[in-house]
Design a protein around this motif. Structure first.
Motif, PDB file in Angstrom:
ATOM      1  N   PHE A  41       0.883  -1.171   0.000  1.00  0.00           N
ATOM      2  CA  PHE A  41       0.000   0.000   0.000  1.00  0.00           C
ATOM      3  C   PHE A  41       0.916   1.215   0.000  1.00  0.00           C
ATOM      4  CE2 PHE A  41      -3.406   2.519   2.540  1.00  0.00           C
ATOM      5  CZ  PHE A  41      -3.958   3.001   1.362  1.00  0.00           C
ATOM      6  N   PHE A  82       2.090   6.690   7.083  1.00  0.00           N
ATOM      7  CA  PHE A  82       0.955   6.050   7.754  1.00  0.00           C
ATOM      8  C   PHE A  82       0.408   4.887   6.912  1.00  0.00           C
ATOM      9  CE2 PHE A  82      -3.394   5.453   9.191  1.00  0.00           C
ATOM     10  CZ  PHE A  82      -3.206   5.380  10.567  1.00  0.00           C
ATOM     11  N   ARG A  83       0.406   5.078   5.601  1.00  0.00           N
ATOM     12  CA  ARG A  83      -0.039   3.970   4.732  1.00  0.00           C
ATOM     13  C   ARG A  83       0.767   2.696   5.013  1.00  0.00           C
ATOM     14  NH1 ARG A  83       0.046   6.515  -1.260  1.00  0.00           N
ATOM     15  NH2 ARG A  83      -1.908   7.651  -1.188  1.00  0.00           N
ATOM     16  N   ARG A  85       1.959   1.619   7.599  1.00  0.00           N
ATOM     17  CA  ARG A  85       1.587   0.910   8.829  1.00  0.00           C
ATOM     18  C   ARG A  85       0.561  -0.192   8.559  1.00  0.00           C
ATOM     19  NH1 ARG A  85       1.731  -0.660  12.037  1.00  0.00           N
ATOM     20  NH2 ARG A  85       0.622   0.132  13.846  1.00  0.00           N
ATOM     21  N   GLU A 135       3.932  -2.056  16.659  1.00  0.00           N
ATOM     22  CA  GLU A 135       2.502  -2.369  16.749  1.00  0.00           C
ATOM     23  C   GLU A 135       2.161  -3.298  15.586  1.00  0.00           C
ATOM     24  OE1 GLU A 135      -1.533   0.463  17.006  1.00  0.00           O
ATOM     25  OE2 GLU A 135       0.280   1.202  16.112  1.00  0.00           O
ATOM     26  N   ALA A 136       1.234  -4.189  15.776  1.00  0.00           N
ATOM     27  CA  ALA A 136       0.868  -5.089  14.662  1.00  0.00           C
ATOM     28  C   ALA A 136       0.351  -4.265  13.490  1.00  0.00           C
ATOM     29  CB  ALA A 136      -0.216  -6.064  15.120  1.00  0.00           C
ATOM     30  N   PRO A 137       0.708  -4.648  12.270  1.00  0.00           N
ATOM     31  CA  PRO A 137       0.212  -3.900  11.108  1.00  0.00           C
ATOM     32  C   PRO A 137      -1.315  -3.893  11.070  1.00  0.00           C
ATOM     33  CG  PRO A 137       1.979  -5.378  10.474  1.00  0.00           C
ATOM     34  CD  PRO A 137       1.629  -5.725  11.888  1.00  0.00           C
ATOM     35  N   PHE A 138      -1.866  -2.864  10.423  1.00  0.00           N
ATOM     36  CA  PHE A 138      -3.322  -2.692  10.403  1.00  0.00           C
ATOM     37  C   PHE A 138      -4.040  -3.665   9.475  1.00  0.00           C
ATOM     38  CE2 PHE A 138      -2.310   1.907  11.518  1.00  0.00           C
ATOM     39  CZ  PHE A 138      -2.705   1.766  12.833  1.00  0.00           C
ATOM     40  N   ALA A 139      -3.356  -4.092   8.429  1.00  0.00           N
ATOM     41  CA  ALA A 139      -4.041  -4.906   7.413  1.00  0.00           C
ATOM     42  C   ALA A 139      -3.378  -6.279   7.291  1.00  0.00           C
ATOM     43  CB  ALA A 139      -4.021  -4.185   6.066  1.00  0.00           C
ATOM     44  N   HIS A 141      -3.870  -8.830   5.508  1.00  0.00           N
ATOM     45  CA  HIS A 141      -3.595  -9.346   4.158  1.00  0.00           C
ATOM     46  C   HIS A 141      -2.316  -8.727   3.587  1.00  0.00           C
ATOM     47  CE1 HIS A 141      -5.717  -5.589   3.316  1.00  0.00           C
ATOM     48  NE2 HIS A 141      -5.246  -5.642   2.088  1.00  0.00           N
ATOM     49  N   LEU A 142      -2.038  -7.476   3.966  1.00  0.00           N
ATOM     50  CA  LEU A 142      -0.808  -6.844   3.474  1.00  0.00           C
ATOM     51  C   LEU A 142       0.405  -7.312   4.288  1.00  0.00           C
ATOM     52  CD1 LEU A 142      -2.012  -3.213   2.700  1.00  0.00           C
ATOM     53  CD2 LEU A 142      -1.471  -5.025   1.075  1.00  0.00           C
TER      54      LEU A 142
ATOM     55  N   GLY B 284      -8.527  -1.386   8.953  1.00  0.00           N
ATOM     56  CA  GLY B 284      -7.947  -1.910  10.193  1.00  0.00           C
ATOM     57  C   GLY B 284      -7.565  -0.780  11.132  1.00  0.00           C
ATOM     58  N   ARG B 288      -9.148  -0.209  14.798  1.00  0.00           N
ATOM     59  CA  ARG B 288      -8.287  -0.318  15.974  1.00  0.00           C
ATOM     60  C   ARG B 288      -8.119   1.005  16.716  1.00  0.00           C
ATOM     61  NH1 ARG B 288      -2.548  -2.780  15.136  1.00  0.00           N
ATOM     62  NH2 ARG B 288      -3.561  -4.041  13.568  1.00  0.00           N
TER      63      ARG B 288
END
Lengths: 153, 395
Positions: A41, A82-83, A85, A135-139, A141-142, B284, B288
């Motif tokens: 991303f 931020f993307r 992340r 911190e754990a990534p937000f997505a 699948h990515l 996500g 969160r």
């Protein structure tokens, strides 16, 4: 002395940022490091990752740091960082330290977003203005896509 | 005055028809000739055609892109190679008569007089449209004793709308055409952002629409994205919503012969509280970081499917668009219950609510890019406020 191009900034960052230490990768273990990584991303200027053999549950848990490099446009840099992340556990904006004042004045926005801010000068000296928490990534699948990229490298 | 919701159908028009049939998300459909062969269009159920508007898409008369070549009245096909002067002299009348006969035979709700796209603010705009299409169509209407209401299609560029004298001339021209019931209006913004962010453009479009309505004309606003919410304040007759991005913003380049290489967009989900589509890769972060973030996503049968862990997100998935139709149509129906100042107040509250939601996200440390943030909303608010001031709804 300031940087003339982002490319200079990227090259200096690669030479001087202690990626292995930040990834907590033991000496001698392979560390993934690549510029302009596609297929996630956004396109991070630099991506570094280290996969410890296993964790307690026997699942590989990638430690990854994505970097966006900017000569001065910190707003755009923050947005791009931020993307990253979405797939990386840590993300930084690296900015030419001679032009870092406006970004530093907005350090609160970086802290709130949990995005790191580094000022780097042409001699390779750097200063971490904002240090983000891993911190754990937000997505997921990515995150998986990044795992694949690292595995196949 | 309540308004109707039409689907601006293009590629995958079946999804539009399914959404209307299954979820009551629209009152009818505008069918673009580029996306459906003439024979297939004629084979659509008569009840669909009876509520449909045909978009002949003559915008670039020399380029029969997609299925346009299957329409024998498309200028390049009818004239066996389009040039303005030859077409006006030899083929315009024949094409108009055939296009009109086709529209009548299909039983469409309106007859549409096609238009040619003209960039900028050409001095010969009105003369050209009159010569190539308006004159020949009105003549054919008279010969074929047309009783169906007739709409004039018009593509207005940003320059045309923003120039007061030019747009006044267009209004005079349109309202002076005898036998015309209304306008099927397409406005082309200068910028190519995913959301309309130009307050002046939006304000001019509101004003133009309102002026046409004051002249008792039907106004169909085509190729709209979420800004239909803001434009509803001008009390149009029909607003549209579309599936892929090329039906949610009019851009002439999508009708050109060679558009160059196209890259599929990231899948984005419409979030009604934000009046915005937001990239799946940010979901996500919203869940969160934002307190109660999960509740920001509209709950419906498509959302339930898409939020299953096994769902493969891709911009070609119908659920994304059916979800959008469902949620946006709900919002538009609510707006259409109000009129005049009450509608303005309601829409203003909606936009302010969306701005507040984006502020909460920012405060929670969510940094969205310009295609996904709320940067369009202040422009919308400015435009409707200015329009409301003109109307005396706001001091």
């Amino acid at each position: 002395m300031h940087f003339s191009t982002e490319q200079e900034l990227v090259e200096t960052a690669i030479r001087h940022l202690p990626l292995r230490r930040w990834l907590k990768a033991p000496d001698g273990t392979p560390v993934f490091q690549q510029t302009e990584v596609q297929g996630l991303f956004g396109i991070p200027d630099l991506l570094a990752a280290f996969a410890p053999a296993t964790n307690r549950r026997n699942k590989p848990q990638l430690r990854s740091i994505a970097f966006e490099m900017k000569l001065s446009d910190w707003r755009r840099g923050l947005m791009q960082a931020f993307r990253y992340r979405s797939f990386a556990s840590t993300s930084f904006l690296v900015i030419d330290d001679s032009r870092s004042k406006p970004a530093v004045a907005n350090a609160d926005r970086f802290k709130r977003a949990n995005i790191g801010l580094i000022g780097l000068n042409a001699e390779g000296r750097f200063r971490v203005y904002v240090r983000p928490q891993r911190e754990a990534p937000f997505a997921p699948h990515l995150e998986n896509a990044l795992n694949e990229i690292v595995k196949s490298s | 005055l309540s308004f109707e919701i039409y689907h601006q159908a293009g590629f995958r028009y079946q999804w539009n028809l399914q959404s209307i049939a299954d979820d009551s998300t629209g009152d009818g459909v505008i069918i673009g000739a580029r996306s459906i062969e003439k024979e297939k269009l004629a084979a659509l159920p008569s009840e669909v055609r009876a509520k449909a508007i045909f978009d002949p898409q003559f915008f670039i008369p020399s380029v029969p892109k997609g299925k346009l070549a299957t329409y024998d009245f498309f200028p390049d096909v009818a004239a066996d190679g389009f040039t303005s002067s030859d077409y006006a002299n030899e083929s315009a009348g024949i094409s108009a008569a055939a296009c009109l006969a086709f529209q009548i035979a299909q039983g469409f709700r309106f007859i549409v007089i096609p238009t040619r796209y003209m960039a900028g603010m050409p001095s010969n705009y009105i003369a050209t449209q009159d010569e190539l299409f308006v004159g020949p169509f009105l003549e054919a209407c008279s010969e074929q004793r047309v009783e169906t209401p007739v709409l004039l299609q018009a593509v207005l560029t940003e320059n045309m709308l923003k120039d007061s004298d030019y747009s006044a001339d267009l209004l005079n021209w349109i309202t002076g055409i005898r036998g015309l019931s209304g306008v099927y209006l397409l406005a082309e913004a200068g910028s190519t952002t995913k959301q309309l962010k130009d307050a002046d453009f939006l304000y001019r479009l509101l004003t133009f629409t309102s002026a046409l309505r004051q002249n008792d004309m039907v106004v169909v606003l085509g190729y709209l994205n979420t800004e239909s919410v803001a434009l509803s304040v001008a009390e149009p007759s029909i607003v549209t919503m579309g599936l892929y991005e090329n039906t949610r913003a009019f851009r002439i380049r999508t009708f050109e012969d060679n558009q160059g290489e196209q890259r599929g967009p990231s899948p984005r989900l419409y979030i009604s509280k934000c009046l915005q589509w937001i990239d799946r890769n940010y979901h996500g972060a919203i869940e969160r970081r934002l307190p109660g973030g999960r509740s920001l996503f509209d709950q419906n049968k498509y959302q339930a499917l898409m939020f299953q862990p096994t769902f493969k997100w891709h911009f070609t998935k119908p659920e994304l668009y059916k979800h959008h139709f469902l949620e946006l149509s709900r919002q538009l129906r609510r707006i259409s219950d109000y009129q005049g100042k009450e509608r303005y107040d309601y829409v203003k509250t909606m936009i302010e609510g969306a701005i507040a939601t984006f502020t909460q996200m920012e405060d929670a440390g969510i940094v969205l890019d310009k295609d996904n943030d709320g940067s369009h909303l202040s422009a919308w608010l400015t435009a409707i406020n200015e329009f409301a001031q003109d109307k005396g709804w706001r001091s």
